[in-house]
Design a protein around this motif. Sequence first.
Motif, PDB file in Angstrom:
ATOM      1  N   THR A  93      -0.970  -1.120   7.087  1.00 20.20           N
ATOM      2  CA  THR A  93      -2.208  -1.805   7.587  1.00 20.20           C
ATOM      3  C   THR A  93      -1.719  -2.772   9.058  1.00 20.20           C
ATOM      4  OG1 THR A  93      -3.194  -1.908   5.340  1.00 20.20           O
ATOM      5  CG2 THR A  93      -4.215  -3.395   7.120  1.00 20.20           C
ATOM      6  N   THR A  94      -0.794  -3.205   8.589  1.00 14.20           N
ATOM      7  CA  THR A  94      -0.573  -4.282   9.667  1.00 14.20           C
ATOM      8  C   THR A  94      -0.061  -3.486  11.162  1.00 14.20           C
ATOM      9  OG1 THR A  94       0.473  -5.668   8.058  1.00 14.20           O
ATOM     10  CG2 THR A  94       1.420  -5.825  10.468  1.00 14.20           C
ATOM     11  N   GLU A  95       0.795  -2.264  10.843  1.00 14.94           N
ATOM     12  CA  GLU A  95       1.009  -1.522  12.141  1.00 14.94           C
ATOM     13  C   GLU A  95      -0.070  -0.882  12.849  1.00 14.94           C
ATOM     14  OE1 GLU A  95       4.652   0.935  13.602  1.00 14.94           O
ATOM     15  OE2 GLU A  95       3.809   1.957  11.903  1.00 14.94           O
ATOM     16  N   HIS A 123      -3.911 -12.536   7.707  1.00 18.95           N
ATOM     17  CA  HIS A 123      -3.177 -12.804   9.131  1.00 18.95           C
ATOM     18  C   HIS A 123      -2.886 -11.536   9.888  1.00 18.95           C
ATOM     19  CE1 HIS A 123      -1.109 -16.742   7.254  1.00 18.95           C
ATOM     20  NE2 HIS A 123      -2.465 -16.775   7.537  1.00 18.95           N
ATOM     21  N   SER A 124      -2.794 -10.320   9.136  1.00 20.78           N
ATOM     22  CA  SER A 124      -2.632  -9.231  10.252  1.00 20.78           C
ATOM     23  C   SER A 124      -3.393  -8.695  10.916  1.00 20.78           C
ATOM     24  CB  SER A 124      -2.069  -8.161   9.211  1.00 20.78           C
ATOM     25  OG  SER A 124      -2.871  -7.649   8.280  1.00 20.78           O
ATOM     26  N   ASN A 125      -4.789  -9.293  10.614  1.00 19.95           N
ATOM     27  CA  ASN A 125      -6.001  -8.839  11.488  1.00 19.95           C
ATOM     28  C   ASN A 125      -6.321 -10.275  12.294  1.00 19.95           C
ATOM     29  OD1 ASN A 125      -7.982  -7.423  12.638  1.00 19.95           O
ATOM     30  ND2 ASN A 125      -9.373  -7.614  10.835  1.00 19.95           N
ATOM     31  N   SER A 173     -12.287  -9.015   1.384  1.00 17.54           N
ATOM     32  CA  SER A 173     -11.379 -10.080   1.351  1.00 17.54           C
ATOM     33  C   SER A 173     -10.298 -10.064   0.262  1.00 17.54           C
ATOM     34  CB  SER A 173     -11.990 -11.475   1.197  1.00 17.54           C
ATOM     35  OG  SER A 173     -10.938 -12.532   0.938  1.00 17.54           O
ATOM     36  N   ASN A 174      -9.081 -10.298   0.753  1.00 14.32           N
ATOM     37  CA  ASN A 174      -7.710 -10.379  -0.199  1.00 14.32           C
ATOM     38  C   ASN A 174      -7.664 -11.635  -1.035  1.00 14.32           C
ATOM     39  OD1 ASN A 174      -6.921 -11.629   2.332  1.00 14.32           O
ATOM     40  ND2 ASN A 174      -4.887 -11.689   1.428  1.00 14.32           N
ATOM     41  N   VAL A 175      -8.409 -12.496  -0.670  1.00 17.54           N
ATOM     42  CA  VAL A 175      -8.518 -14.066  -1.118  1.00 17.54           C
ATOM     43  C   VAL A 175      -9.663 -14.243  -2.058  1.00 17.54           C
ATOM     44  CG1 VAL A 175      -8.557 -16.571  -1.094  1.00 17.54           C
ATOM     45  CG2 VAL A 175      -7.071 -14.998   0.531  1.00 17.54           C
ATOM     46  N   VAL A 198     -12.161  -1.461  10.751  1.00 16.85           N
ATOM     47  CA  VAL A 198     -12.461  -1.850   9.531  1.00 16.85           C
ATOM     48  C   VAL A 198     -10.987  -1.995   8.769  1.00 16.85           C
ATOM     49  CG1 VAL A 198     -13.396  -1.828   7.202  1.00 16.85           C
ATOM     50  CG2 VAL A 198     -14.717  -0.900   9.210  1.00 16.85           C
ATOM     51  N   ASP A 199     -10.576  -3.331   8.494  1.00 20.11           N
ATOM     52  CA  ASP A 199      -9.340  -3.320   7.642  1.00 20.11           C
ATOM     53  C   ASP A 199      -9.640  -2.923   6.270  1.00 20.11           C
ATOM     54  OD1 ASP A 199      -7.486  -4.252   5.948  1.00 20.11           O
ATOM     55  OD2 ASP A 199      -7.035  -6.157   6.959  1.00 20.11           O
ATOM     56  N   GLY A 200      -9.289  -1.619   5.605  1.00 21.92           N
ATOM     57  CA  GLY A 200      -9.564  -1.070   4.508  1.00 21.92           C
ATOM     58  C   GLY A 200      -8.506  -1.397   3.293  1.00 21.92           C
ATOM     59  N   ALA A 201      -7.476  -2.265   3.703  1.00 24.37           N
ATOM     60  CA  ALA A 201      -6.513  -2.473   2.688  1.00 24.37           C
ATOM     61  C   ALA A 201      -6.678  -2.956   1.323  1.00 24.37           C
ATOM     62  CB  ALA A 201      -5.726  -3.726   3.203  1.00 24.37           C
ATOM     63  N   GLN A 202      -7.894  -3.801   1.092  1.00 26.45           N
ATOM     64  CA  GLN A 202      -8.454  -3.937  -0.067  1.00 26.45           C
ATOM     65  C   GLN A 202      -9.604  -3.334  -0.619  1.00 26.45           C
ATOM     66  OE1 GLN A 202      -6.480  -5.809  -2.155  1.00 26.45           O
ATOM     67  NE2 GLN A 202      -5.116  -6.868  -0.538  1.00 26.45           N
ATOM     68  N   SER A 203     -10.244  -2.256   0.179  1.00 29.56           N
ATOM     69  CA  SER A 203     -11.220  -1.571  -0.224  1.00 29.56           C
ATOM     70  C   SER A 203     -10.842  -0.324  -0.813  1.00 29.56           C
ATOM     71  CB  SER A 203     -12.231  -1.439   0.869  1.00 29.56           C
ATOM     72  OG  SER A 203     -11.723  -0.970   2.179  1.00 29.56           O
ATOM     73  N   PHE A 221      -5.487   1.401   6.585  1.00 32.24           N
ATOM     74  CA  PHE A 221      -5.021   1.234   4.950  1.00 32.24           C
ATOM     75  C   PHE A 221      -3.570   1.407   4.879  1.00 32.24           C
ATOM     76  CE2 PHE A 221      -4.953   4.991   2.779  1.00 32.24           C
ATOM     77  CZ  PHE A 221      -5.572   5.866   3.324  1.00 32.24           C
ATOM     78  N   SER A 222      -3.066   0.601   3.815  1.00 33.35           N
ATOM     79  CA  SER A 222      -1.462   0.786   3.238  1.00 33.35           C
ATOM     80  C   SER A 222      -1.572   1.689   2.057  1.00 33.35           C
ATOM     81  CB  SER A 222      -1.013  -0.607   2.954  1.00 33.35           C
ATOM     82  OG  SER A 222      -0.998  -1.647   4.123  1.00 33.35           O
ATOM     83  N   GLY A 223      -0.508   2.406   2.256  1.00 36.43           N
ATOM     84  CA  GLY A 223      -0.371   3.437   1.007  1.00 36.43           C
ATOM     85  C   GLY A 223       0.109   2.443  -0.175  1.00 36.43           C
ATOM     86  N   HIS A 224       0.916   1.498   0.012  1.00 37.74           N
ATOM     87  CA  HIS A 224       1.437   0.867  -1.284  1.00 37.74           C
ATOM     88  C   HIS A 224       0.431   0.084  -1.992  1.00 37.74           C
ATOM     89  CE1 HIS A 224       1.450  -3.498   0.282  1.00 37.74           C
ATOM     90  NE2 HIS A 224       1.478  -2.764   1.359  1.00 37.74           N
ATOM     91  N   LYS A 225      -0.633   0.094  -1.314  1.00 36.07           N
ATOM     92  CA  LYS A 225      -1.847  -0.736  -1.933  1.00 36.07           C
ATOM     93  C   LYS A 225      -2.810   0.418  -2.995  1.00 36.07           C
ATOM     94  CE  LYS A 225      -1.904  -4.719   0.963  1.00 36.07           C
ATOM     95  NZ  LYS A 225      -1.493  -5.996   0.255  1.00 36.07           N
ATOM     96  N   VAL A 226      -2.454   1.488  -2.540  1.00 32.62           N
ATOM     97  CA  VAL A 226      -3.337   2.428  -3.348  1.00 32.62           C
ATOM     98  C   VAL A 226      -2.490   3.529  -4.014  1.00 32.62           C
ATOM     99  CG1 VAL A 226      -3.647   3.708  -1.162  1.00 32.62           C
ATOM    100  CG2 VAL A 226      -5.386   4.026  -2.766  1.00 32.62           C
TER     101      VAL A 226
HETATM  102  N1  PLP Z   1      -5.170  -6.793   5.364  1.00 31.92           N
HETATM  103  C1  PLP Z   1      -5.651  -7.120   4.161  1.00 31.92           C
HETATM  104  C2  PLP Z   1      -6.942  -7.469   3.736  1.00 31.92           C
HETATM  105  C3  PLP Z   1      -4.266  -7.313   3.092  1.00 31.92           C
HETATM  106  O1  PLP Z   1      -4.700  -7.876   1.935  1.00 31.92           O
HETATM  107  C4  PLP Z   1      -3.196  -6.966   3.491  1.00 31.92           C
HETATM  108  C5  PLP Z   1      -2.175  -7.269   2.551  1.00 31.92           C
HETATM  109  O2  PLP Z   1      -2.237  -8.092   1.589  1.00 31.92           O
HETATM  110  C6  PLP Z   1      -3.039  -6.583   4.778  1.00 31.92           C
HETATM  111  C7  PLP Z   1      -3.902  -6.394   5.707  1.00 31.92           C
HETATM  112  C8  PLP Z   1      -1.539  -6.236   5.346  1.00 31.92           C
HETATM  113  O3  PLP Z   1      -1.066  -4.999   4.586  1.00 31.92           O
HETATM  114  P1  PLP Z   1       0.393  -4.719   4.789  1.00 31.92           P
HETATM  115  O4  PLP Z   1       1.389  -5.918   4.561  1.00 31.92           O
HETATM  116  O5  PLP Z   1       0.508  -3.766   3.812  1.00 31.92           O
HETATM  117  O6  PLP Z   1       0.490  -4.117   6.271  1.00 31.92           O
END
Ligand code: PLP
Length: 405
Positions: A93-95, A123-125, A173-175, A198-203, A221-226
């Motif tokens: 996601t971050t990259e 923070h990554s968004n 939201s991740n929080v 759309v940041d889909g990391a948590q969806s 999105f990130s592979g490791h979260k799925v």
């Molecule tokens: N966006 C959200 C909503 C996240 O929860 C996270 C990681 O917790 C990220 C972005 C960043 O994901 P990554 O560290 O896999 O790039």
Amino acid sequence: MYDIKGIREDFPILSRTVYDKPLVYLDNAATTQKPRFVVNTIVSEYYSVNANVHRGVHFLSQQATDLHERSREAVRKFINARSVSEIVFTRGTTESINLVASSFVCSQMKPGDEVIVSVMEHHSNIVPWQLQAERFGIVLKVIPMNDRGELLLDEYERLFSKRTKLVSVTHVSNVLGTVNPIERIIGIAHDYGVPVLVDGAQSIPHMPVDVQALDADFYVFSGHKVYGPTGIGVLYGKEYWLEKLPPYQGGGEMIQKVTFEKTTFNELPFKFEAGTPDYIGSVALSNALGYISMLGMDQIAEYEHQLMCYATERLKEIPGMRILGEAEHKSGVISFLVGNIHPFDMGTLLDRLGIAVRTGHHCAEPLMHRLGIEGTVRASFALYTTKEEIDALVEGILRICKMFE
Ligand code: PLP
């Protein structure tokens, strides 16, 4: 039938102990555990197919290329993109966000132009846009939320001006666990002719995602979260936008022709994939997506919804419990504080009971500021989480509360 026992057997790590106690893993928003099927893919590909992709004439290279490109097709199918040209493999996601921030701002924006994000971003968004703001003089505008943790859509609409060029918002939201009304957020932006990331990391781990139905311009999105490996992620972008954006990094793979005078770039999606891609990771990711597709995203969403309701109810039984984020639509995550107990103390003592939760600001310091707190304890769920684990969490918290009495 949701065979939770059978599912848990697919994840060997879930049967281990920590401090001689059964592991209760409730840190799934940080990273998910991996099914045997996914880990075996990595081992067997290294042992039997490993070769660099795209450039080789030999058998192994062609086989590895074939597997890698089939994985791209699997990702396309999973999120229902129109074409494999729209699926760029990244590190996560971050990259993916950094790629869009870098390529979009330098090519589509002028000093004084605006990007809208929300107060609940990771923070990554936030930081990638701030880096571009320093370089190109762009301006960040922030969608506020109410005390339940829901974005204020009227205020959102008021943020648009002639200078708004992009909206970049998290789906979940991740929080707070808030599921944002992303279709409406996209619809409003499109009414102003503005594209949406759309940041889909948590969806992506928790609900079916159809990028065409959402009409998202970018979805990351990130592979490791799925349930996939670390080090691989996805940038989906509409072909229209990806064609317009310049490359993010230079190197092999992303070029068509190189001379010292001029270089021309490869077609999509390779234009954005400089260097040797994670061709083992892509295959493991596609198998992770295959695994959850086999269970059914609707079934996973329904199971996790029941867990969420159960966990919320049970946690609320605890005296002094304060749940942060009580949006109508929530998924995956519950953040909380209990009495005056510092989140770090709570997390450390839960850990001694074998319960893994996360504590702190969860990479969302501006959100902590909005909530007027330094951090929370966060329990986050996955398709293998059980009610018994939630009971263990509640009992653990009650035990810790007694120690602080
Ligand atoms: N966006 C959200 C909503 C996240 O929860 C996270 C990681 O917790 C990220 C972005 C960043 O994901 P990554 O560290 O896999 O790039």
